[in-house]
Scaffold this motif. Structure first.
Motif, mmCIF file in Angstrom:
data_model
loop_
_atom_site.group_PDB
_atom_site.id
_atom_site.type_symbol
_atom_site.label_atom_id
_atom_site.label_comp_id
_atom_site.label_asym_id
_atom_site.label_seq_id
_atom_site.Cartn_x
_atom_site.Cartn_y
_atom_site.Cartn_z
ATOM 1 N N LEU A 34 0.837 -1.200 0.000
ATOM 2 C CA LEU A 34 0.000 0.000 0.000
ATOM 3 C C LEU A 34 0.875 1.254 0.000
ATOM 4 N N GLN A 38 -2.026 5.944 2.495
ATOM 5 C CA GLN A 38 -3.168 5.043 2.641
ATOM 6 C C GLN A 38 -2.977 4.146 3.854
ATOM 7 N N LEU A 42 -5.476 4.175 7.218
ATOM 8 C CA LEU A 42 -6.216 2.982 7.639
ATOM 9 C C LEU A 42 -5.808 2.547 9.043
ATOM 10 N N SER A 202 -3.301 10.975 1.148
ATOM 11 C CA SER A 202 -3.855 9.931 0.285
ATOM 12 C C SER A 202 -4.561 10.504 -0.937
ATOM 13 N N TRP A 207 -5.148 5.160 -4.660
ATOM 14 C CA TRP A 207 -5.359 4.089 -3.691
ATOM 15 C C TRP A 207 -5.173 2.737 -4.359
#
Length: 303
Positions: A34, A38, A42, A202, A207
C-alpha cells in the motif's frame, strides 16, 4: 510471585518497545502493498476508535484544558505528524534495525534540548556522552562528507534525523503540559493529527486494493501500536523513570531479530559499532540523570 514497582515498570517498558517495533515491522511489510498515506490513514482509524473508547470510559472528555496546554498539545500534535511522516517514509526504504538504532539517540537529544531550551542542569560528563553518542549516529548514517561517495547515505537517512528532531520537540512539549491533562487526551490529539496527514496525503496518491495480506499487516500494526501505547503509559506509572527508561533499548534488539528473520537484513560492522556507542552513551546519560535527581533530592549541588 509479587513484583516490585520497578520490575513491573521495566517489564511494561520492554513490552511497549517490543510492541512498537512489531508495529514498525508490520508497517514496513506494507511498503510493497500500500502507499504510505493510505497505510497511515487505515491504521489511524483503528487506533483512534480504540483511544476514543478508552478516553470516553475514563471520562477524559469532561476535563477542562487551559489555553496554554491547548497550545502545547497543538504544537506536540504538529511535530507528531511530521515525525510520523519522516519515520514511516524512512522505514519504507531503510533497514528496520538502522532506523531503530538512530532513534536510540533520543535520550541524548532530549537531554541536550532540555539543557538548551528549558535550562535543565547538564554536567560536562553528560555533555561528553552526548557528543560521543552523536559520533555513533554518524557511524550509522555515514554521510558522504565524512565517508565519501557510495557510503549508503540517502535522503531517507536525513528523514530519520528529522524524525529524531521532531520526537525531541514532542517530548519537550510533553514535559511542559500540565499533569492535570489526561494522557488519553494527548494521545488522541496525536492520533487524529496522524490520521489527518494520511487523509490529506492519500488524495495525492492513487489508492491500491487492500488485499488479505494487507489487511493482516494493518491489523497487526493497529494491534501492536495500541499495545505499545498501553504498555508505555503503564511503564511510566509503575516505577521510577530513571530505572525504567533504560529498558527502552529493548526495541533495538527486537529490530535486529525482526530485520533478520522478516526482511533478511543484518547491519554491517560500522552500523553495529555505531549502535553500540549510541546505546552505551544513552545508558550513561540516563544513569547520570538518575544520579543528579538523587543529589537534588538530598539538597546537594548537581555535578
Amino acid at each position: 510471585m509479587d513484583l516490585s514497582d520497578n520490575t513491573r515498570g521495566a517489564l511494561f517498558m520492554m513490552g511497549s518497545m517490543t510492541a512498537f517495533t512489531l508495529n514498525d515491522a508490520c508497517m514496513k511489510s506494507l511498503s510493497g502493498e500500500l502507499p504510505l498515506f493510505q497505510a497511515l490513514l487505515l491504521r489511524s482509524i483503528a487506533v483512534i476508535a480504540f483511544i476514543s473508547f478508552m478516553a470516553w470510559r475514563a471520562g477524559t472528555f469532561r476535563t477542562r484544558i487551559s489555553r496554554k496546554d491547548q497550545m502545547l498539545i497543538a504544537l506536540r500534535t504538529v511535530v507528531e505528524i511530521a515525525a510520523a511522516y519522516f519515520f514511516i517514509s524512512a522505514l519504507f526504504h531503510l533497514p528496520i534495525a538502522d532506523v531503530t538504532a538512530i532513534l536510540q539517540a533520543l535520550p541524548l537529544t532530549v537531554t541536550l534540548a532540555g539543557a538548551v531550551f528549558l535550562g535543565e542542569a547538564v554536567g560536562w560528563k553528560r555533555l561528553m556522552a552526548i557528543l560521543v553518542g552523536f559520533a555513533g549516529v554518524m557511524l550509522i548514517l555515514r554521510p558522504p562528507f565524512l565517508f565519501g561517495e557510495g557510503s549508503g547515505f540517502s535522503v531517507y537517512s536525513i528523514y530519520v534525523l528529522l524524525a529524531v528532531v521532531c520526537v525531541t520537540v514532542r517530548d519537550l512539549c510533553a514535559r511542559r503540559i500540565s499533569a492535570a491533562v489526561p494522557s488519553m487526551t494527548i494521545a488522541l490529539a496525536a492520533a487524529v493529527g496522524v490520521m489527518s496527514l494520511g487523509a490529506v496525503g492519500s488524495i495525492t496518491q492513487p489508492w491500491q486494493p487492500v488485499s488479505v495480506t494487507s489487511v493482516m499487516w494493518l491489523a497487526g500494526a493497529s494491534f501492536f501500536v495500541i499495545g505499545g501505547y498501553i504498555f508505555s503509559v503503564s511503564a511510566m506509572r509503575s516505577g521510577e523513570i530513571g530505572f525504567v527508561a533504560p529498558f527502552r533499548y529493548t526495541s533495538l534488539v527486537v529490530a535486529l531479530i525482526l530485520g533478520l528473520f522478516l526482511f533478511g537484513e543484518w547491519p554491517d560492522r560500522l552500523t553495529m559499532l555505531g549502535s553500540g556507542i549510541v546505546v552505551a552513551t544513552g545508558l550513561f546519560t540516563l544513569y547520570r540523570e538518575r544520579l543528579t535527581a538523587k543529589r537534588q533530592h538530598l539538597g546537594l549541588r548537581p555535578r
